[in-house]
Design a protein around this motif. Structure first.
Motif, PDB file in Angstrom:
ATOM      1  N   ARG A 200      23.635  61.931  54.869  1.00  0.00           N
ATOM      2  CA  ARG A 200      23.289  63.289  55.558  1.00  0.00           C
ATOM      3  C   ARG A 200      24.603  64.326  54.992  1.00  0.00           C
ATOM      4  NH1 ARG A 200      22.502  60.714  60.710  1.00  0.00           N
ATOM      5  NH2 ARG A 200      20.912  59.575  60.630  1.00  0.00           N
ATOM      6  N   ALA A 201      25.714  63.675  55.103  1.00  0.00           N
ATOM      7  CA  ALA A 201      26.889  64.702  55.027  1.00  0.00           C
ATOM      8  C   ALA A 201      26.957  65.067  53.621  1.00  0.00           C
ATOM      9  CB  ALA A 201      28.333  64.113  55.145  1.00  0.00           C
ATOM     10  N   SER A 202      26.478  64.281  52.566  1.00  0.00           N
ATOM     11  CA  SER A 202      26.833  64.623  51.308  1.00  0.00           C
ATOM     12  C   SER A 202      25.559  65.660  50.898  1.00  0.00           C
ATOM     13  CB  SER A 202      26.837  63.129  50.257  1.00  0.00           C
ATOM     14  OG  SER A 202      25.842  62.383  50.676  1.00  0.00           O
ATOM     15  N   HIS A 203      24.426  65.493  51.430  1.00  0.00           N
ATOM     16  CA  HIS A 203      23.296  66.354  51.548  1.00  0.00           C
ATOM     17  C   HIS A 203      23.846  67.783  51.863  1.00  0.00           C
ATOM     18  CE1 HIS A 203      19.395  68.627  52.503  1.00  0.00           C
ATOM     19  NE2 HIS A 203      19.499  68.264  51.077  1.00  0.00           N
ATOM     20  N   SER A 204      24.272  67.655  53.089  1.00  0.00           N
ATOM     21  CA  SER A 204      24.733  69.114  53.474  1.00  0.00           C
ATOM     22  C   SER A 204      26.024  69.741  52.866  1.00  0.00           C
ATOM     23  CB  SER A 204      25.308  69.023  55.077  1.00  0.00           C
ATOM     24  OG  SER A 204      26.126  68.158  55.339  1.00  0.00           O
ATOM     25  N   GLU A 205      26.785  68.859  52.151  1.00  0.00           N
ATOM     26  CA  GLU A 205      27.962  69.539  51.457  1.00  0.00           C
ATOM     27  C   GLU A 205      27.815  69.635  49.908  1.00  0.00           C
ATOM     28  OE1 GLU A 205      30.301  70.710  52.921  1.00  0.00           O
ATOM     29  OE2 GLU A 205      29.655  70.322  54.936  1.00  0.00           O
ATOM     30  N   GLY A 206      26.599  69.014  49.484  1.00  0.00           N
ATOM     31  CA  GLY A 206      26.090  69.089  48.113  1.00  0.00           C
ATOM     32  C   GLY A 206      26.826  68.444  47.179  1.00  0.00           C
ATOM     33  N   ILE A 207      27.198  67.229  47.653  1.00  0.00           N
ATOM     34  CA  ILE A 207      27.898  66.191  46.731  1.00  0.00           C
ATOM     35  C   ILE A 207      27.132  65.013  46.696  1.00  0.00           C
ATOM     36  CG2 ILE A 207      30.128  67.116  47.262  1.00  0.00           C
ATOM     37  CD1 ILE A 207      30.654  64.705  49.186  1.00  0.00           C
ATOM     38  N   ILE A 208      27.574  64.109  45.927  1.00  0.00           N
ATOM     39  CA  ILE A 208      26.742  62.817  45.467  1.00  0.00           C
ATOM     40  C   ILE A 208      27.248  61.749  46.336  1.00  0.00           C
ATOM     41  CG2 ILE A 208      26.099  61.324  43.542  1.00  0.00           C
ATOM     42  CD1 ILE A 208      26.651  63.795  41.637  1.00  0.00           C
ATOM     43  N   GLN A 209      26.314  60.727  46.633  1.00  0.00           N
ATOM     44  CA  GLN A 209      26.851  59.734  47.253  1.00  0.00           C
ATOM     45  C   GLN A 209      26.243  58.491  46.502  1.00  0.00           C
ATOM     46  OE1 GLN A 209      24.010  58.056  50.419  1.00  0.00           O
ATOM     47  NE2 GLN A 209      25.650  56.976  51.437  1.00  0.00           N
ATOM     48  N   MET A 210      27.266  57.457  46.514  1.00  0.00           N
ATOM     49  CA  MET A 210      27.008  56.372  45.737  1.00  0.00           C
ATOM     50  C   MET A 210      26.713  55.240  46.631  1.00  0.00           C
ATOM     51  SD  MET A 210      29.821  53.913  43.410  1.00  0.00           S
ATOM     52  CE  MET A 210      30.202  55.229  42.122  1.00  0.00           C
ATOM     53  N   ILE A 211      25.458  54.652  46.544  1.00  0.00           N
ATOM     54  CA  ILE A 211      25.055  53.737  47.456  1.00  0.00           C
ATOM     55  C   ILE A 211      25.575  52.219  47.396  1.00  0.00           C
ATOM     56  CG2 ILE A 211      23.072  52.434  48.255  1.00  0.00           C
ATOM     57  CD1 ILE A 211      21.421  54.847  47.815  1.00  0.00           C
ATOM     58  N   PRO A 212      26.402  51.651  48.169  1.00  0.00           N
ATOM     59  CA  PRO A 212      26.854  50.471  47.901  1.00  0.00           C
ATOM     60  C   PRO A 212      26.015  49.449  48.149  1.00  0.00           C
ATOM     61  CG  PRO A 212      27.720  51.337  50.097  1.00  0.00           C
ATOM     62  CD  PRO A 212      26.776  52.197  49.683  1.00  0.00           C
ATOM     63  N   THR A 213      26.093  48.131  47.322  1.00  0.00           N
ATOM     64  CA  THR A 213      25.080  47.005  47.280  1.00  0.00           C
ATOM     65  C   THR A 213      25.471  46.305  48.833  1.00  0.00           C
ATOM     66  OG1 THR A 213      25.311  46.568  45.127  1.00  0.00           O
ATOM     67  CG2 THR A 213      24.799  44.681  46.430  1.00  0.00           C
ATOM     68  N   LEU A 214      26.643  46.371  49.353  1.00  0.00           N
ATOM     69  CA  LEU A 214      26.986  45.760  50.688  1.00  0.00           C
ATOM     70  C   LEU A 214      27.131  46.532  51.753  1.00  0.00           C
ATOM     71  CD1 LEU A 214      29.874  42.929  49.535  1.00  0.00           C
ATOM     72  CD2 LEU A 214      27.402  42.516  49.647  1.00  0.00           C
ATOM     73  N   ALA A 215      26.363  47.590  51.866  1.00  0.00           N
ATOM     74  CA  ALA A 215      26.101  48.492  52.978  1.00  0.00           C
ATOM     75  C   ALA A 215      25.679  47.886  53.994  1.00  0.00           C
ATOM     76  CB  ALA A 215      25.156  49.349  52.479  1.00  0.00           C
ATOM     77  N   SER A 216      25.968  48.394  55.286  1.00  0.00           N
ATOM     78  CA  SER A 216      25.770  47.816  56.481  1.00  0.00           C
ATOM     79  C   SER A 216      24.356  48.415  57.110  1.00  0.00           C
ATOM     80  CB  SER A 216      26.803  47.790  57.616  1.00  0.00           C
ATOM     81  OG  SER A 216      27.229  49.169  57.756  1.00  0.00           O
ATOM     82  N   CYS A 217      23.909  49.552  56.259  1.00  0.00           N
ATOM     83  CA  CYS A 217      22.415  50.075  56.300  1.00  0.00           C
ATOM     84  C   CYS A 217      21.884  49.336  55.207  1.00  0.00           C
ATOM     85  CB  CYS A 217      22.567  51.555  56.169  1.00  0.00           C
ATOM     86  SG  CYS A 217      23.247  52.458  57.414  1.00  0.00           S
ATOM     87  N   SER A 218      20.348  49.438  55.393  1.00  0.00           N
ATOM     88  CA  SER A 218      19.643  48.941  54.294  1.00  0.00           C
ATOM     89  C   SER A 218      19.418  49.966  53.096  1.00  0.00           C
ATOM     90  CB  SER A 218      18.276  48.537  54.616  1.00  0.00           C
ATOM     91  OG  SER A 218      17.466  49.720  55.035  1.00  0.00           O
TER      92      SER A 218
END
Ligand SMILES: Cc1cc2nc3c(=O)[nH]c(=O)nc-3n(C[C@H](O)[C@H](O)[C@H](O)COP(=O)(O)O)c2cc1C
Length: 292
Positions: A200-218
């Protein structure tokens, strides 16, 4: 019909050779899975015969057990009427709650060190240990810190700064500033909602998020929380079983992920990364961190 397991029955399966745990109200027999657990055996066996949910959910996405382990590990649901519900808040937890309540406002935080100071007070010790420490002797961590001190920005004076545009593109995607959120695992250690807050924060700030494989969210949670037109990248650990990797990559592609980043420098976890996390949970003494 789902079998109900009493807490007394659960408590009897409390060893490495016979290890049952509760995760989100379900009872699993993880005995056979123990040697395969990437985080080691001890972190599971210390919850043998008990409710492992608080420890589990700060690290893993909710669907991971059903997703990766066969149905044979599921024993039944815990009979809640047999659980004792009294939970006493420890002195340490009280202090953390108080520190949380008097956290400074975001606009009072001027630099990264301000965030570190607050994080040390409000995070659980294991979370602080994980986020703040580097591998082994932390020589590279210190050198990274020093390297930034050797870089200087040359101010350009007498320039009209009424309108400043710091936007640029990364791999063809526009970003409001030349910064992206890199892959960092175990987001729920820092926030109960985990990595989706970064989505959500990267969307509101217009930056890119790299999704980690070992995230604690799915993965899907991070995809589903994506805003309109928001770009995401995906960090990948290549699995020994290439079919697993292929499935992840195809899925990421289908879900519109714009780039793939393969982590190649972690054939073996650096001493401390997970060790510290789990040593802390076992209440052993924490080794030093560079800036802590
Ligand atoms: C707490 C923590 C967790 C990280 N988790 C991952 C990960 O899951 N996958 C990965 O490829 N890199 C991971 N990294 C590495 C970062 O993505 C990044 O490449 C690295 O920290 C270098 O950037 P920095 O100098 O700004 O810290 C992690 C780094 C930290 C500090």
């Amino acid at each position: 019909m789902v079998r109900l397991v009493s807490s007394q029955e659960l408590a009897q399966h409390n060893t490495q050779e016979d290890c049952w745990v509760i995760i989100h109200g379900k009872v699993y027999d993880l005995t056979k899975f123990l040697p395969e657990h990437p985080g080691g055996i001890k972190v599971i066996t210390r919850w043998a015969g008990q409710d492992a949910t608080p420890s589990f959910e700060s690290i893993h996405p909710p669907d991971i057990v059903d997703h990766y382990l066969g149905p044979e590990v599921f024993i039944g649901e815990i009979d809640k009427s047999t659980l004792s519900v009294t939970k006493v808040e420890s002195e340490e937890e009280k202090q953390r709650r108080a520190a949380h309540a008097k956290k400074p406002a975001l606009d009072e935080m001027l630099n990264i060190f301000d965030f570190e100071g607050v994080a040390k007070q409000v995070l659980k010790p294991d979370a602080w240990a994980y986020y703040s420490s580097g591998a082994d002797d932390e020589i590279t961590l210190r050198e990274n810190h020093n390297a930034f001190h050797r870089l200087w920005l040359r101010p350009r004076v007498m320039v009209n700064v009424t309108n400043i545009d710091m936007s640029t593109t990364f791999l063809g995607t526009k970003t409001s500033i030349p910064v992206y959120i890199s892959a960092t695992a175990l987001g729920r250690l820092g926030h109960p909602e985990g990595e989706v807050v970064l989505t959500r924060a990267s969307h509101s700030e217009g930056i890119i998020q790299m999704i980690p494989t070992l995230a604690s969210c799915s993965f899907n949670e991070m995809i589903n929380n994506r805003g309109r037109g928001q770009a995401q990248w995906f960090q990948l650990y290549v699995n020994k079983d290439r079919k697993v990797t292929e499935k992840l990559v195809r899925n990421a592609e289908e879900k519109g992920v714009k780039a793939l980043f393969i982590t190649v420098d972690a054939p073996q976890l650096g001493g401390s990364l997970f060790d510290r996390l789990f040593i802390i949970r076992g209440k052993a003494i924490r080794s030093q961190t560079s800036f802590g």
